[in-house]
Design a protein around this motif. Structure first.
Motif, PDB file in Angstrom:
ATOM      1  N   ALA A 241      61.911  61.054 110.459  1.00 48.64           N
ATOM      2  CA  ALA A 241      62.544  62.132 111.218  1.00 48.64           C
ATOM      3  C   ALA A 241      62.672  61.750 112.692  1.00 48.64           C
ATOM      4  CB  ALA A 241      61.741  63.420 111.070  1.00 48.64           C
ATOM      5  N   ILE A 242      61.636  61.145 113.232  1.00 50.11           N
ATOM      6  CA  ILE A 242      61.661  60.708 114.628  1.00 50.11           C
ATOM      7  C   ILE A 242      62.717  59.622 114.832  1.00 50.11           C
ATOM      8  CG2 ILE A 242      60.329  59.493 116.402  1.00 50.11           C
ATOM      9  CD1 ILE A 242      57.835  60.939 115.340  1.00 50.11           C
ATOM     10  N   ALA A 243      62.833  58.730 113.861  1.00 53.55           N
ATOM     11  CA  ALA A 243      63.757  57.597 113.977  1.00 53.55           C
ATOM     12  C   ALA A 243      65.207  58.029 114.092  1.00 53.55           C
ATOM     13  CB  ALA A 243      63.590  56.659 112.780  1.00 53.55           C
ATOM     14  N   VAL A 244      65.543  59.198 113.517  1.00 60.80           N
ATOM     15  CA  VAL A 244      66.939  59.634 113.545  1.00 60.80           C
ATOM     16  C   VAL A 244      67.183  60.728 114.582  1.00 60.80           C
ATOM     17  CG1 VAL A 244      67.480  58.937 111.184  1.00 60.80           C
ATOM     18  CG2 VAL A 244      66.484  61.182 111.579  1.00 60.80           C
ATOM     19  N   GLY A 245      66.290  60.854 115.559  1.00 57.93           N
ATOM     20  CA  GLY A 245      66.508  61.794 116.651  1.00 57.93           C
ATOM     21  C   GLY A 245      67.632  61.306 117.551  1.00 57.93           C
ATOM     22  N   ASP A 246      68.438  62.236 118.037  1.00 59.23           N
ATOM     23  CA  ASP A 246      69.569  61.859 118.894  1.00 59.23           C
ATOM     24  C   ASP A 246      69.136  61.076 120.128  1.00 59.23           C
ATOM     25  OD1 ASP A 246      71.742  62.923 117.464  1.00 59.23           O
ATOM     26  OD2 ASP A 246      71.377  64.926 118.232  1.00 59.23           O
ATOM     27  N   ASP A 247      68.077  61.536 120.791  1.00 60.94           N
ATOM     28  CA  ASP A 247      67.661  60.869 122.027  1.00 60.94           C
ATOM     29  C   ASP A 247      67.209  59.437 121.761  1.00 60.94           C
ATOM     30  OD1 ASP A 247      65.481  61.901 120.596  1.00 60.94           O
ATOM     31  OD2 ASP A 247      64.285  62.297 122.398  1.00 60.94           O
ATOM     32  N   ARG A 248      66.502  59.243 120.663  1.00 60.83           N
ATOM     33  CA  ARG A 248      66.026  57.896 120.342  1.00 60.83           C
ATOM     34  C   ARG A 248      67.193  56.964 120.033  1.00 60.83           C
ATOM     35  NH1 ARG A 248      64.270  54.640 116.100  1.00 60.83           N
ATOM     36  NH2 ARG A 248      62.368  53.438 116.535  1.00 60.83           N
ATOM     37  N   ILE A 249      68.152  57.452 119.272  1.00 58.05           N
ATOM     38  CA  ILE A 249      69.302  56.626 118.917  1.00 58.05           C
ATOM     39  C   ILE A 249      70.155  56.332 120.142  1.00 58.05           C
ATOM     40  CG2 ILE A 249      71.460  56.598 117.601  1.00 58.05           C
ATOM     41  CD1 ILE A 249      70.004  58.105 115.398  1.00 58.05           C
ATOM     42  N   GLN A 250      70.334  57.333 121.004  1.00 59.02           N
ATOM     43  CA  GLN A 250      71.101  57.099 122.230  1.00 59.02           C
ATOM     44  C   GLN A 250      70.416  56.076 123.131  1.00 59.02           C
ATOM     45  OE1 GLN A 250      71.495  61.066 123.829  1.00 59.02           O
ATOM     46  NE2 GLN A 250      73.484  61.391 122.841  1.00 59.02           N
ATOM     47  N   GLN A 251      69.102  56.187 123.230  1.00 60.67           N
ATOM     48  CA  GLN A 251      68.359  55.249 124.060  1.00 60.67           C
ATOM     49  C   GLN A 251      68.494  53.832 123.523  1.00 60.67           C
ATOM     50  OE1 GLN A 251      66.444  56.149 126.966  1.00 60.67           O
ATOM     51  NE2 GLN A 251      66.614  53.933 127.245  1.00 60.67           N
ATOM     52  N   MET A 252      68.429  53.686 122.208  1.00 62.04           N
ATOM     53  CA  MET A 252      68.547  52.370 121.585  1.00 62.04           C
ATOM     54  C   MET A 252      69.945  51.775 121.756  1.00 62.04           C
ATOM     55  SD  MET A 252      66.557  52.987 117.966  1.00 62.04           S
ATOM     56  CE  MET A 252      67.172  51.442 117.304  1.00 62.04           C
ATOM     57  N   SER A 253      70.957  52.640 121.646  1.00 58.47           N
ATOM     58  CA  SER A 253      72.325  52.139 121.611  1.00 58.47           C
ATOM     59  C   SER A 253      72.985  52.033 122.976  1.00 58.47           C
ATOM     60  CB  SER A 253      73.181  53.020 120.698  1.00 58.47           C
ATOM     61  OG  SER A 253      73.175  54.362 121.164  1.00 58.47           O
ATOM     62  N   THR A 254      72.630  52.938 123.898  1.00 59.74           N
ATOM     63  CA  THR A 254      73.307  52.945 125.195  1.00 59.74           C
ATOM     64  C   THR A 254      72.361  52.762 126.376  1.00 59.74           C
ATOM     65  OG1 THR A 254      73.116  55.356 125.519  1.00 59.74           O
ATOM     66  CG2 THR A 254      74.980  54.561 124.195  1.00 59.74           C
ATOM     67  N   GLY A 255      71.048  52.887 126.132  1.00 55.61           N
ATOM     68  CA  GLY A 255      70.092  52.762 127.215  1.00 55.61           C
ATOM     69  C   GLY A 255      69.914  54.041 128.008  1.00 55.61           C
ATOM     70  N   GLY A 256      70.596  55.115 127.584  1.00 57.96           N
ATOM     71  CA  GLY A 256      70.478  56.398 128.266  1.00 57.96           C
ATOM     72  C   GLY A 256      70.426  57.535 127.274  1.00 57.96           C
ATOM     73  N   ILE A 257      70.173  58.741 127.774  1.00 58.00           N
ATOM     74  CA  ILE A 257      70.082  59.919 126.921  1.00 58.00           C
ATOM     75  C   ILE A 257      71.026  60.990 127.463  1.00 58.00           C
ATOM     76  CG2 ILE A 257      68.577  61.756 126.060  1.00 58.00           C
ATOM     77  CD1 ILE A 257      66.228  59.816 126.296  1.00 58.00           C
ATOM     78  N   SER A 258      71.859  61.555 126.577  1.00 63.77           N
ATOM     79  CA  SER A 258      72.825  62.584 126.959  1.00 63.77           C
ATOM     80  C   SER A 258      72.640  63.806 126.064  1.00 63.77           C
ATOM     81  CB  SER A 258      74.255  62.055 126.837  1.00 63.77           C
ATOM     82  OG  SER A 258      74.454  60.902 127.639  1.00 63.77           O
ATOM     83  N   PRO A 259      71.754  64.728 126.437  1.00 57.63           N
ATOM     84  CA  PRO A 259      71.476  65.894 125.593  1.00 57.63           C
ATOM     85  C   PRO A 259      72.719  66.720 125.262  1.00 57.63           C
ATOM     86  CG  PRO A 259      69.825  65.692 127.310  1.00 57.63           C
ATOM     87  CD  PRO A 259      70.901  64.710 127.641  1.00 57.63           C
ATOM     88  N   GLU A 260      73.704  66.746 126.163  1.00 53.36           N
ATOM     89  CA  GLU A 260      74.890  67.564 125.919  1.00 53.36           C
ATOM     90  C   GLU A 260      75.708  67.080 124.722  1.00 53.36           C
ATOM     91  OE1 GLU A 260      75.983  64.304 128.806  1.00 53.36           O
ATOM     92  OE2 GLU A 260      74.332  65.731 128.582  1.00 53.36           O
ATOM     93  N   SER A 261      75.461  65.849 124.268  1.00 56.20           N
ATOM     94  CA  SER A 261      76.223  65.318 123.133  1.00 56.20           C
ATOM     95  C   SER A 261      75.410  65.309 121.835  1.00 56.20           C
ATOM     96  CB  SER A 261      76.707  63.896 123.438  1.00 56.20           C
ATOM     97  OG  SER A 261      75.604  63.006 123.584  1.00 56.20           O
ATOM     98  N   TRP A 262      74.216  65.881 121.848  1.00 58.96           N
ATOM     99  CA  TRP A 262      73.372  65.869 120.647  1.00 58.96           C
ATOM    100  C   TRP A 262      74.014  66.655 119.513  1.00 58.96           C
ATOM    101  CZ3 TRP A 262      67.784  66.968 122.861  1.00 58.96           C
ATOM    102  CH2 TRP A 262      67.382  65.847 123.607  1.00 58.96           C
TER     103      TRP A 262
END
Length: 297
Positions: A241-262
């Motif tokens: 469940a943690i692995a598929v969190g939006d913030d974790r995936i965004q951090q892995m893929s873009t290096g940043g976190i964008s809550p507005e796009s979750w």
């Protein structure tokens, strides 16, 4: 996850192939949302994935028709030892048996339909790029089994294991429950909004909570093919469940976190709602659409 010796498996709850082709994959059902996540990880254009029906329909039609149910060899839980694919039958049987007792006549039995490469569904033609998903148009859970090795443990780095797989499938069946009780339709009617408090995120977190509820009750039925769930199993499910969190995936893929796009919720949100389902074992505690539910959880 320990399987109960002598427990019967019902292979009729497994499908194969796909349904009729229709429009694009329904975003509210979870598939399109997962496409957006996979697009972030793999650097793909999600619109290209969702519009794949026209390009793949011809090859789908040219595939030979399959006769007989390939899952018929899965007759009891012991078969999982010699045929690991039979574990998908065990997950499906346990999940559906539980929800049938909860919803009674309101529950609509369906199938888990594994596929490889691509499959036609009532939501459109899907490829392996969309991973596991639920199509509300035909009420079927579709499962690309390569997702677990290539995506969940490979790209996303989850620990994996049977309990993690069962969580993913139970999450998709959570969408089936949301569909039957009407919350999926409400989320779809709200459009493709995004953000940590959006209807799309609430829908996904409700499915996580429902998955946790099933995990809490999976061993209660003496006829269930699942006999025991260990602490390690729970840890692996939470890890998934943690692995598929939006913030974790965004951090892995873009290096940043964008809550507005979750679209699915943060790792913490997903962990919290799955844990809420598990600790209470009560589907009535999964109303993520209640006012303030996400801020109180």
């Amino acid at each position: 996850m320990q399987y109960r010796k002598g427990a019967k498996l019902d292979s009729s709850q497994m499908g194969y192939g796909g349904g009729g082709a229709g429009g694009k994959i329904a975003l509210g059902g979870g598939a399109g949302i997962l496409v957006l996540i996979l697009a972030l990880v793999f650097g793909l254009d999600p619109s290209a994935l969702l519009g794949a029906a026209d390009q793949t329909q011809q090859s789908q039609q040219n595939q030979p028709t399959q006769t007989g149910n390939p899952w018929d060899a899965c007759e009891n839980a012991e078969d999982i030892e010699t045929n690991r694919d039979c574990r998908f039958v065990a997950y499906t049987n346990s999940i559906q048996a539980f929800w049938a007792t909860q919803l009674g006549d309101q529950y609509v039995m369906t199938t888990t339909t594994p596929f490889t490469g691509q499959t036609a569904t009532a939501c459109g033609t899907a490829t392996s790029d969309v991973g596991p998903f639920y199509c509300p148009a035909d009420k079927i859970v579709y499962l690309d089994t390569s997702f677990f090795d290539q995506m969940l443990t490979g790209q996303l780095g989850a620990r994996g294991g049977d309990a993690a797989e069962a969580y993913v499938i139970a999450h998709e069946y959570g969408h089936h429950i949301s569909n039957l009780i009407g919350t999926l339709g409400k989320a779809q009617a709200a459009g493709n909004q995004t953000g940590p408090n959006s209807p799309q995120v609430k829908l996904e977190l409700q499915a996580d909570c429902f998955a946790g509820v099933w995990l809490a009750n999976a061993t209660n039925d003496p006829a269930s093919p699942i006999e025991a769930i260990t602490q390690d199993d729970l840890n692996r499910a939470v890890d998934a469940a943690i692995a598929v969190g939006d913030d974790r995936i965004q951090q892995m893929s873009t290096g940043g976190i964008s809550p507005e796009s979750w679209t699915h919720g943060s790792s913490e949100q997903r962990k919290t709602w799955m844990a809420r389902g598990y600790t209470t074992g009560d589907p009535n505690q999964c109303d993520t659409f209640a006012p303030g539910a996400l801020t109180k959880a």
